[in-house]
Design an enzyme around this catalytic site. Sequence first.
Site, PDB file in Angstrom:
ATOM      1  N   GLY A  45       6.029  41.665 -38.950  1.00  0.00           N
ATOM      2  CA  GLY A  45       6.178  41.305 -37.545  1.00  0.00           C
ATOM      3  C   GLY A  45       6.719  42.467 -36.745  1.00  0.00           C
ATOM      4  O   GLY A  45       7.047  43.532 -37.287  1.00  0.00           O
ATOM      5  N   SER A  46       6.825  42.277 -35.433  1.00  0.00           N
ATOM      6  CA  SER A  46       7.326  43.326 -34.544  1.00  0.00           C
ATOM      7  C   SER A  46       7.960  42.685 -33.326  1.00  0.00           C
ATOM      8  O   SER A  46       7.910  41.468 -33.141  1.00  0.00           O
ATOM      9  CB  SER A  46       6.181  44.261 -34.126  1.00  0.00           C
ATOM     10  OG  SER A  46       5.191  43.542 -33.408  1.00  0.00           O
ATOM     11  N   GLY A  47       8.575  43.510 -32.470  1.00  0.00           N
ATOM     12  CA  GLY A  47       9.165  43.014 -31.237  1.00  0.00           C
ATOM     13  C   GLY A  47      10.394  42.151 -31.426  1.00  0.00           C
ATOM     14  O   GLY A  47      10.739  41.359 -30.546  1.00  0.00           O
ATOM     15  N   SER A  48      11.084  42.279 -32.568  1.00  0.00           N
ATOM     16  CA  SER A  48      12.288  41.500 -32.887  1.00  0.00           C
ATOM     17  C   SER A  48      12.022  40.002 -32.983  1.00  0.00           C
ATOM     18  O   SER A  48      12.952  39.196 -32.939  1.00  0.00           O
ATOM     19  CB  SER A  48      13.401  41.744 -31.850  1.00  0.00           C
ATOM     20  OG  SER A  48      13.833  43.085 -31.877  1.00  0.00           O
ATOM     21  N   ARG A  49      10.754  39.620 -33.137  1.00  0.00           N
ATOM     22  CA  ARG A  49      10.425  38.197 -33.241  1.00  0.00           C
ATOM     23  C   ARG A  49      10.958  37.628 -34.562  1.00  0.00           C
ATOM     24  O   ARG A  49      10.616  38.107 -35.632  1.00  0.00           O
ATOM     25  CB  ARG A  49       8.918  37.988 -33.133  1.00  0.00           C
ATOM     26  CG  ARG A  49       8.338  38.345 -31.764  1.00  0.00           C
ATOM     27  CD  ARG A  49       6.825  38.239 -31.761  1.00  0.00           C
ATOM     28  NE  ARG A  49       6.256  38.560 -30.465  1.00  0.00           N
ATOM     29  CZ  ARG A  49       5.992  39.808 -30.045  1.00  0.00           C
ATOM     30  NH1 ARG A  49       6.241  40.845 -30.833  1.00  0.00           N
ATOM     31  NH2 ARG A  49       5.473  40.014 -28.851  1.00  0.00           N
ATOM     32  N   GLY A  50      11.764  36.590 -34.440  1.00  0.00           N
ATOM     33  CA  GLY A  50      12.312  35.949 -35.627  1.00  0.00           C
ATOM     34  C   GLY A  50      13.484  36.687 -36.252  1.00  0.00           C
ATOM     35  O   GLY A  50      13.923  36.314 -37.341  1.00  0.00           O
ATOM     36  N   ARG A  95       3.028  53.687 -35.660  1.00  0.00           N
ATOM     37  CA  ARG A  95       2.393  53.594 -34.342  1.00  0.00           C
ATOM     38  C   ARG A  95       3.323  54.194 -33.306  1.00  0.00           C
ATOM     39  O   ARG A  95       4.472  54.554 -33.599  1.00  0.00           O
ATOM     40  CB  ARG A  95       2.138  52.128 -33.981  1.00  0.00           C
ATOM     41  CG  ARG A  95       3.412  51.297 -34.068  1.00  0.00           C
ATOM     42  CD  ARG A  95       3.262  49.905 -33.526  1.00  0.00           C
ATOM     43  NE  ARG A  95       4.434  49.073 -33.802  1.00  0.00           N
ATOM     44  CZ  ARG A  95       5.563  49.089 -33.116  1.00  0.00           C
ATOM     45  NH1 ARG A  95       5.709  49.942 -32.096  1.00  0.00           N
ATOM     46  NH2 ARG A  95       6.564  48.297 -33.445  1.00  0.00           N
TER      47      ARG A  95
END
Length: 409
Positions: A156-161, A281
Amino acid sequence: MARRALILIEGHPRGNGLLYVQAAQRLGLHPITLSADPAQYDYIAAERVEAIRVDTNNLDFLIHECSRLGEIYDIAGITCALEKFCATAAKLCQYFDLPGPEPASIEQCCDKFTQRKLLAEAGIPIPAYCLATNATEVESSAAHIGLPVVLKPAVGSGSRGVRLCGNIDELAEHTTYLLGGKHIWRSPPRILVEEFAQGPHYCIDIMGNEVIGISALDFCRPPHFVYRELAYPAVLTDDEHNRVADVSLSCLRALGLGWGPTNVELRWTKRGPVVIEVNPRLPGSPAPQLVQLASGVDLITEHVKLVIGDEWNLRRSKSQTAAARFLVADRDGILDWIGGDSRAAAVPGVAEVNLYVQPKTPIVRNGDVQDCLGHVIAASPTRARTKAMLQQAVDLIDWSIPPFPAGKG
């Protein structure tokens, strides 16, 4: 002669998607976005970007579509702006014999557990960690490491979870959130339980094997990791800078990276730099804009050059300080209004004001990147001046979020 085209696998509704489109156009390329739902990207219609609906989770469908486009255009390169599709883009580049990273290296890097193992085997300092697939394993892993711990999805990415858990109740609560159906998993649920590395947080932007810049990242109040402010360059001594750069480049060797962009996040702890994660990325917006304002290096344009087989130019042409402040929702509800952005943009030194949301948008905070309503960027020759201009601009922006009607929150 067929027109040269750049294929973009999906876009990015809030981040780098439009920047990739604009970079391609500046380089004389025709950008084409392949997306499962092109309508989710507002800039597609606004900029009249060619977009084709295709199942981007199906590699065979993508190969078929790229082959069809190859009969119309000269496909110069294939890339993406979202981490979720980095490995897919790499596989397409390999299939069509286009410049790109090694797909296997990208895949193992995007799996945080596999990444952790490879970094540990290479002797790179990382937090203590365990992998868990159920509540019992989460609890035993936390007991082994010692509270507080950070729970995060392995992919995952974007601090989700992602959440900091300081006691057993918080641990149980977030485990239930992750495994109880509220968190959307892209793969079978696997939770990384890791030691909370305490200290200043830094982001290192690398192109190829060259460190372009190091930024300082501040978060809002715990337990979540919602971005508050990002500043280039970070205030480091020469020794600290060298140690951060050396550890970051060691990550590339351990993970088989080094083609194109890499973003490394680490914290400076009592034992020095400790790597939090490596992303194969570019960082999301507004980091590329800050790098360009501070150093003159346009990360996205130079990445596109590499993707199409051209020679890039990573030479710095500026030496400024640039910073971004994120506008973070303070409550859940329906956004009634948000304003002051035009006045903020008029503040001397402000380079960009970007609001991500429109009035009447439902706001539901989950403690991740989606909690941000927008950002403001400022730049100047000095850190103090940049901070002052940024604060002046942010103070001019306000919004109203009335609570959801009873029973609808």
